[in-house]
Design an enzyme around this catalytic site. Structure first.
Site, PDB file in Angstrom:
ATOM      1  N   HIS A 187       0.832  -1.201   0.000  1.00  0.00           N
ATOM      2  CA  HIS A 187       0.000   0.000   0.000  1.00  0.00           C
ATOM      3  C   HIS A 187       0.873   1.260   0.000  1.00  0.00           C
ATOM      4  O   HIS A 187       0.508   2.275  -0.602  1.00  0.00           O
ATOM      5  CB  HIS A 187      -0.934   0.013   1.213  1.00  0.00           C
ATOM      6  N   GLU A 429       2.795 -19.122 -17.838  1.00  0.00           N
ATOM      7  CA  GLU A 429       3.532 -18.769 -16.633  1.00  0.00           C
ATOM      8  C   GLU A 429       4.243 -19.957 -16.007  1.00  0.00           C
ATOM      9  O   GLU A 429       4.780 -19.851 -14.901  1.00  0.00           O
ATOM     10  CB  GLU A 429       2.579 -18.147 -15.608  1.00  0.00           C
ATOM     11  N   ASP A 453       5.388 -15.067 -12.358  1.00  0.00           N
ATOM     12  CA  ASP A 453       5.450 -16.479 -11.986  1.00  0.00           C
ATOM     13  C   ASP A 453       6.383 -17.267 -12.890  1.00  0.00           C
ATOM     14  O   ASP A 453       7.053 -18.200 -12.435  1.00  0.00           O
ATOM     15  CB  ASP A 453       4.047 -17.100 -12.012  1.00  0.00           C
ATOM     16  N   CYS A 500       1.666  -9.817 -19.459  1.00  0.00           N
ATOM     17  CA  CYS A 500       0.950  -9.092 -18.412  1.00  0.00           C
ATOM     18  C   CYS A 500       1.716  -9.033 -17.096  1.00  0.00           C
ATOM     19  O   CYS A 500       1.179  -8.617 -16.083  1.00  0.00           O
ATOM     20  CB  CYS A 500      -0.437  -9.697 -18.183  1.00  0.00           C
TER      21      CYS A 500
END
Length: 568
Positions: A187, A429, A453, A500
């Protein structure tokens, strides 16, 4: 003196340190006899925390943005969970004080999330601890720090940057953030980037190493902090700051432009999202579509499994926001590494190699049927494409296609509209998927390479493990060869090949992706314009010449050095 940390929010900040310490929330444990009164005390503290947090969210919505305000509203949703509150009440009924009950239950949830090893799920541990701190502060009548009164030119130094701290920050008051903890997806990083404030995170013990009024230069691009800089260093930092701001201003000219290389090759530039509302920011940032919609958040933020209608509305909403631009939705990527009580998942010794993602979904058709039917219904409202995660063999893809065909037949009988030509692709992945990319390309409508990944699985390392993190690098020749093989296989079969993972927005790697023949880039919404710019700086010929040189190298360090020297 120079301190090194995680480069979390780009830019140069020059200012004076303000060390922000969270309030002392120490308390004495004690047993209670009037458990009813203690339960009411806990509930009153929770209600007060909710009211205060909603006020902070409203302020953040105006000063920062809707997406960042959702971090705080997510905290409200979390503490409103009847199960969580019920477990606290049980402990109080057993004689435990409200503080102990709160801490024990929140720590239990946080430990559970941290044990998954999954970066996004681990972030929920931070959420739980933020909630614990907030409610505990209400119980002890101590409010968290508010940065709304800081003077201009402040560099905030704190253990961790929480949403409640940042809600009231005045424009221009804070020029940098430095924290002791936090990563690229924390965050702290998200908030700093949203406010476009340079940030360097995860510098151990920085709160005691720096003092109020210390002069510092925060380089959020390099991940360094210069303490008590010389006049020469200050002058160089001001020049770098001006250059950075000029470069950011230059990105405006890429709004509405096509995504093309310097030699005219055209690409698709999409954004990654986690919730339907994120699609709004993606479109506002000029993304040409959504390359990854992570649907697991719909499940993780719900107290029970989302119904077909609930999922349909979420996917439909995102499709409408995208206005017929491509919307690639990844089916449920969840399993042993992400615990959701209502899905009946079991703990596993090695969750990343276990019963998760497509393996779980194919074994639980009741769960998968709901999602696939919702996706098909929503496909009538936009250019939705279905992406299957963690594929390791062709059988998994053909099984998904068979299920989709079956549900289409059900809708034909029910008279429900859907797109009969909906595309079904694979998130590449795993090393297995890379090795059989040519076989998968015969069955898939598109590929999207998940570099995060794929890098971890290829290098057999957990990027969250400090002892082996040095191995986690997309610059490693093994990873680059795997990516190149996937792209070549997809292009040979005539299907779209996208990316992505975080590497899609890496300026140093972009020429390699151009050379390899990558068709589509999917990045964070805030990286869309900068990615478009960096693609525009390379001709195909120049990119291929660099790639030929790089692919002969033997180590990740060598690759990095060559790409760094060639960076534009």
């Amino acid at each position: 003196m120079e301190l090194k940390g995680t480069a979390a929010s780009a830019g140069i900040g020059i200012g004076s340190v303000v060390v922000v310490e969270e309030p002392n929330l120490d308390y004495e444990s004690h047993t209670v006899e009037d458990t009813a009164a203690e339960t009411e005390r806990l509930k009153a503290a929770i209600e007060s925390y909710i009211d205060y947090t909603n006020e902070q969210a409203a302020t953040m919505r105006e000063t920062v943005g809707e997406k960042e305000a959702e971090i705080l509203t997510g905290h409200v949703t979390m503490i409103n969970d009847p199960y969580m509150q019920g477990e606290m009440v049980k402990l109080i009924e057993g004689g435990m004080c409200a503080e102990d009950a709160l801490v024990q239950i929140c720590d239990m949830f946080a430990t559970m999330f941290e044990a998954t090893g999954d970066e996004l799920t681990m972030q929920r541990a931070t959420d739980v601890r933020d909630v614990k701190t907030g409610v505990l502060a209400e119980l002890l009548n101590k409010r968290p720090v508010d940065l709304g009164t800081l003077p201009l030119g402040s560099v905030v130094v704190t253990h961790d940057l929480t949403p409640s701290m940042t809600a009231g920050i005045r424009q221009g008051a804070v020029v940098g953030f430095i924290t002791e903890v936090g990563g690229l997806t924390s965050h702290s990083a998200i908030l700093a980037r949203a406010m476009e404030i340079p940030a360097v995170l995860s510098i151990a013990g920085v709160c005691s190493r720096l003092a109020d009024s210390d002069q510092v230069i925060v380089d959020g691009t390099a991940g360094t902090v210069a303490v008590s800089p010389t006049e020469e260093e200050l002058a160089a930092a001001r020049d770098a700051q001006a250059a950075f701001l000029a470069e950011r201003a230059e990105l405006v000219k890429f709004v509405g432009a096509r995504t093309v290389s310097a030699s005219g090759e055209q690409f698709e530039l999409f954004a990654n999202i986690g919730k339907p509302d994120d699609a709004t920011q993606a479109m506002e940032r000029d993304a040409e579509g959504v390359g990854l919609f992570r649907t697991e958040f719909l499940f993780m933020d719900s107290k029970s499994m989302p119904t077909e209608d609930e999922q349909f509305e979420a996917y439909k909403k995102a499709a409408i926001i995208c206005k017929n631009k491509p919307l690639i939705i990844r089916t449920l990527d969840i399993g042993g590494d992400k615990e959701i009580e209502y899905l009946g998942l079991e703990r596993e010794d090695n969750p990343f190699m276990g019963f998760r993602a497509i393996r779980y979904c194919l074994a639980r058709e009741d769960v998968y049927r709901t999602q696939l039917r919702a996706l098909l219904r929503a496909s009538a409202f936009g250019e939705i494409r279905i992406m299957v995660p963690l594929v390791t063999c062709v059988d998994e893809l053909t099984a998904v296609k068979a299920l989709v065909h079956r549900y289409m037949q059900e809708f034909d009988h029910e008279g429900v509209a859907y797109n009969p030509d909906i595309q079904i692709g694979v998130m590449m992945e795993t090393p297995a998927a890379s090795l059989i990319a040519d076989l998968l390309a015969e069955e898939a409508d598109f590929f999207s390479i998940g570099t995060n990944d794929l890098t971890g699985y290829t290098m057999c390392c957990d990027r969250g493990n400090d002892k082996v993190r040095y191995l986690y690098s997309t610059y490693n020749p093994a990873v680059l060869r795997s990516i190149r093989h996937v792209i070549e296989a997809g292009n040979s079969a005539g299907i779209m090949v996208g990316m992505c993972g975080e590497a899609a927005a890496d300026p140093m790697l972009i020429p390699l992706w151009i050379a390899f023949g990558l068709c589509e880039y999917s990045v964070s919404a805030t990286s869309v314009l900068s990615t478009r710019k960096h693609i525009s700086l390379w001709t195909k010929e120049e990119a291929c010449a660099l790639a030929e040189k790089v692919m002969k190298l033997k180590t990740a360090a060598e690759v990095y050095d060559v790409l760094h020297e060639s960076a534009r």
